[in-house]
Design a protein around this motif. Structure first.
Motif, short mmCIF file in Angstrom:
data_model
loop_
_atom_site.label_atom_id
_atom_site.label_comp_id
_atom_site.label_asym_id
_atom_site.label_seq_id
_atom_site.Cartn_x
_atom_site.Cartn_y
_atom_site.Cartn_z
N VAL A 383 3.60 -9.92 11.28
CA VAL A 383 3.56 -10.88 10.18
C VAL A 383 4.90 -11.59 10.13
CG1 VAL A 383 3.26 -11.17 7.69
CG2 VAL A 383 1.98 -9.38 8.89
N HIS A 384 4.89 -12.90 10.01
CA HIS A 384 6.14 -13.67 9.90
C HIS A 384 6.74 -13.46 8.51
CE1 HIS A 384 5.73 -15.82 13.72
NE2 HIS A 384 4.46 -16.02 13.43
N VAL A 385 7.92 -12.87 8.46
CA VAL A 385 8.57 -12.59 7.18
C VAL A 385 9.98 -13.15 7.09
CG1 VAL A 385 7.21 -10.49 6.80
CG2 VAL A 385 9.41 -10.33 7.96
N GLY A 386 10.54 -13.61 8.22
CA GLY A 386 11.89 -14.15 8.21
C GLY A 386 12.95 -13.07 8.30
N PRO A 387 14.18 -13.37 7.85
CA PRO A 387 15.31 -12.43 8.01
C PRO A 387 15.09 -11.09 7.32
CG PRO A 387 16.09 -14.63 7.39
CD PRO A 387 14.61 -14.65 7.25
N ASP A 388 14.19 -11.04 6.33
CA ASP A 388 13.95 -9.79 5.59
C ASP A 388 13.23 -8.74 6.43
OD1 ASP A 388 14.24 -8.28 3.24
OD2 ASP A 388 12.17 -8.70 2.65
N ARG A 389 12.88 -9.08 7.67
CA ARG A 389 12.13 -8.11 8.47
C ARG A 389 12.91 -6.82 8.68
NH1 ARG A 389 11.69 -9.44 14.93
NH2 ARG A 389 13.87 -9.18 15.46
N VAL A 390 14.25 -6.88 8.62
CA VAL A 390 15.06 -5.66 8.81
C VAL A 390 14.78 -4.65 7.71
CG1 VAL A 390 16.89 -6.86 10.05
CG2 VAL A 390 17.02 -6.68 7.56
N ASN A 391 14.25 -5.12 6.57
CA ASN A 391 13.94 -4.22 5.47
C ASN A 391 12.47 -3.78 5.46
OD1 ASN A 391 16.59 -4.38 4.30
ND2 ASN A 391 16.06 -6.43 3.55
N ALA A 392 11.70 -4.26 6.45
CA ALA A 392 10.29 -3.87 6.60
C ALA A 392 9.51 -4.01 5.30
CB ALA A 392 10.18 -2.45 7.12
N PRO A 393 9.51 -5.20 4.67
CA PRO A 393 8.85 -5.33 3.36
C PRO A 393 7.35 -5.09 3.40
CG PRO A 393 9.43 -7.49 4.25
CD PRO A 393 10.11 -6.47 5.12
N LYS A 394 6.67 -5.52 4.46
CA LYS A 394 5.22 -5.36 4.51
C LYS A 394 4.83 -3.90 4.72
CE LYS A 394 4.47 -9.77 4.08
NZ LYS A 394 3.92 -10.33 2.82
N ASN A 395 5.54 -3.21 5.60
CA ASN A 395 5.24 -1.79 5.82
C ASN A 395 5.50 -0.97 4.56
OD1 ASN A 395 4.57 -1.13 8.83
ND2 ASN A 395 6.17 -2.69 8.93
N ARG A 396 6.58 -1.28 3.88
CA ARG A 396 6.88 -0.55 2.64
C ARG A 396 5.82 -0.84 1.58
NH1 ARG A 396 12.24 1.45 2.54
NH2 ARG A 396 13.50 0.71 4.31
N ALA A 397 5.34 -2.06 1.54
CA ALA A 397 4.29 -2.40 0.58
C ALA A 397 3.01 -1.65 0.87
CB ALA A 397 4.05 -3.91 0.59
N VAL A 398 2.67 -1.51 2.16
CA VAL A 398 1.48 -0.75 2.55
C VAL A 398 1.62 0.70 2.09
CG1 VAL A 398 0.22 0.22 4.52
CG2 VAL A 398 0.81 -2.22 4.48
N GLU A 399 2.77 1.30 2.33
CA GLU A 399 2.98 2.69 1.92
C GLU A 399 2.79 2.87 0.42
OE1 GLU A 399 6.08 4.26 5.37
OE2 GLU A 399 6.83 3.91 3.34
N ALA A 400 3.38 1.95 -0.35
CA ALA A 400 3.28 2.06 -1.81
C ALA A 400 1.83 1.91 -2.28
CB ALA A 400 4.17 1.01 -2.47
N LYS A 401 1.11 0.96 -1.68
CA LYS A 401 -0.27 0.73 -2.11
C LYS A 401 -1.17 1.91 -1.75
CE LYS A 401 -3.35 -1.79 -4.12
NZ LYS A 401 -3.19 -2.12 -5.57
N VAL A 402 -1.01 2.44 -0.55
CA VAL A 402 -1.84 3.57 -0.13
C VAL A 402 -1.58 4.77 -1.04
CG1 VAL A 402 -2.24 5.22 1.74
CG2 VAL A 402 -2.04 2.78 2.24
N HIS A 403 -0.33 4.99 -1.40
CA HIS A 403 0.02 6.08 -2.32
C HIS A 403 -0.65 5.85 -3.67
CE1 HIS A 403 3.49 8.72 -4.08
NE2 HIS A 403 2.32 9.28 -4.19
N GLU A 404 -0.62 4.61 -4.15
CA GLU A 404 -1.23 4.27 -5.43
C GLU A 404 -2.74 4.53 -5.42
OE1 GLU A 404 -2.44 0.10 -7.62
OE2 GLU A 404 -0.48 0.20 -6.63
N LEU A 405 -3.38 4.35 -4.26
CA LEU A 405 -4.83 4.50 -4.14
C LEU A 405 -5.24 5.92 -3.75
CD1 LEU A 405 -5.73 1.13 -2.36
CD2 LEU A 405 -5.93 1.69 -4.79
N ASP A 406 -4.32 6.88 -3.86
CA ASP A 406 -4.61 8.28 -3.54
C ASP A 406 -5.00 8.46 -2.08
OD1 ASP A 406 -4.18 9.08 -6.20
OD2 ASP A 406 -6.22 8.50 -6.74
N GLY A 407 -4.36 7.69 -1.21
CA GLY A 407 -4.64 7.79 0.22
C GLY A 407 -3.50 8.41 0.98
#
Length: 455
Positions: A383-407
């Motif tokens: 996914v094109h995210v720009g310079p913020d890719r070093v912080n892995a924003p999309k992967n971190r968002a996936v982790e948080a959402k899966v946790h929220e959904l009891d997965g």
């Protein structure tokens, strides 16, 4: 590849012991293995690794008991080649040919039979595990080492390495008859998955394999496989010009040999071969069949990562930097729609692979509620995210959402959990207790260090 036999296996285990003894106590312990199906970066290997070169075969098959004794480094490609000679397959055969049986048990695996057979470790009757104490321990669901048996799945070598596994086999005929059923709404998709998982049928017809693809919002397919001895049509061949994942949208029914059904996703690495031009009709015509397989694409990916080819092309074209989002997650079936809607809004990557599963019991290192239906969602791309890719924003968002959904999320790729969250999700307390028992000198790298700290 012929059966290797007990004597060969014993000699291979002794070489493994010797190679372990040669590793200095202060050096990390890793497999001396050239290939991997992991997508997370690891620290560079230092010094010799564990010699597992003789542990890649099938020891024996018992057609009466419907079991096989298999070495831990045996690939599913080699395992299936032997079992199909006798009309059997393992209960679960992960999608990629070079996944090993030991790897699928210690690192989890899944496929279309998981809605009725769980994950690969659920059909393991017993296994020999080489531990950090330099011993081979035979563990089973009950007995002295039941704690190691239960905790080993999803431990990724932090508790040891399986040298031999006795697994259950399933009798199969020659063919798999497929139905591709389209759904427009996620609630109806989820309801169908729940019904099939509960009954083993759809519209009165037996279902032996179940997976699906979310192509676009409003375009969801379930593929229902039924084992059959009848040659109901001319079997399709997706190792040539035709591409399997596209056939799902193009056909309502299909027929494959069981062999080709098992490897239907490997030829084009699901749909990821397109990144290398292998789906371009002109290139595909000249692309050797021996290179239409997942391990060939893995090598091309490694070259891209090594030389930064895609990054250089993006920079030259003025495109933002990419974040790799390569994950497999599980959410309860009733929350699948929530996840897919969120995924479309926040990540925007398609297609997404869908694979239902149920666990028959509690497995501490990957605690899914027993007999509850979950759906694995697999998505692999950038996914094109720009310079913020070093912080892995999309992967971190996936982790948080899966946790929220009891997965839960598989750990073969990048993970970013803090230690407390990781221990909560993967029962870190139990992992530490079992590791202390079987690796008293702490020779093996812990699961958190492997999966998150990338040691």
């Amino acid at each position: 590849m012929a059966l290797v036999g007990t004597l060969h296996h014993q000699a291979a285990v002794e070489r493994l012991r010797s190679s372990y003894a040669a590793i200095a106590p202060e050096d990390p312990v890793r497999l001396a293995k050239k290939t991997s199906n992991l997508f997370r970066q690891r620290a560079a290997s230092v010094g010799p690794g564990l010699d597992v070169s003789g542990l890649g075969g099938v020891i024996s098959i018992d057609p009466v008991a419907q079991t096989a004794d298999v070495q831990g480094m045996c690939t599913y490609e080699n395992l299936v080649a032997e079992t199909l000679k006798l009309g059997f397959i393992p209960y679960v055969v992960p999608q990629l040919r070079t996944i090993t049986l030991g790897g699928a048990v210690t690192g989890l695996g899944i496929e279309s039979t998981s809605f009725r057979n769980g994950l690969p470790h659920e059909s393991v009757l017993e296994m020999d595990v080489f531990t950090g104490a330099g011993e081979v321990v035979t563990c089973a669901p009950t007995g002295e080492h039941a704690d190691l048996y239960a905790t080993f799945p999803n431990s990724y070598g932090s508790l040891g390495y399986a040298t031999r596994l006795r697994i259950k086999l399933e009798k199969v005929p020659a063919y798999a008859a497929l139905r591709h059923v389209r759904f427009h709404e996620t609630d109806k998709l989820s309801a169908a998955i729940a019904e099939i998982t509960e009954s083993g049928e759809w519209q009165g017809e037996r279902v032996d394999g179940l997976d699906g693809v979310a192509f676009e919002p409003g375009e969801y397919y379930l593929t229902l496989a039924r084992w059959t001895a009848e040659r109901e049509a001319e079997p399709s061949d997706y190792t040539g010009m035709d591409i399997y994942f596209r056939s799902i949208q193009e056909k309502q029914t299909d027929l494959l040999t069981v062999h080709d059904y098992l490897w239907r996703w490997d030829t084009d690495w699901f749909w990821c071969s397109g990144a290398f031009g292998a789906q371009n009709p002109t290139l595909r015509r000249f692309w050797p069949r021996r290179w239409k397989r997942s391990d060939a694409y893995m090598k091309l990916l490694a070259l891209d990562l090594r030389f930064g080819i895609a990054d250089k092309l993006d920079k030259r074209a003025g495109r933002p930097e990419r974040e790799r989002v390569i994950q497999d997650i599980e959410v309860p079936v009733e929350r699948l729609g929530e996840f897919l809607d969120w995924f479309d809004d926040e990540i925007g990557m398609r297609p997404v692979w869908l694979c239902p599963l149920r666990a028959s019991r509690d497995w501490p290192s990957y605690p899914l509620v027993p007999e509850k239906t979950y759906v694995n969602a697999g998505f692999w791309g950038t996914v094109h995210v720009g310079p913020d890719r070093v912080n892995a924003p999309k992967n971190r968002a996936v982790e948080a959402k899966v946790h929220e959904l009891d997965g839960h999320k598989s750990l073969y790729s990048d993970s970013f959990y803090d230690r407390d969250t990781f221990d909560q999700l993967y029962d870190g307390r139990n992992l530490a207790a079992v590791k202390k028992r079987y690796d008293p000198d702490d020779r093996f790298i812990s699961l958190y260090e492997k999966a998150v700290a990338r040691r």
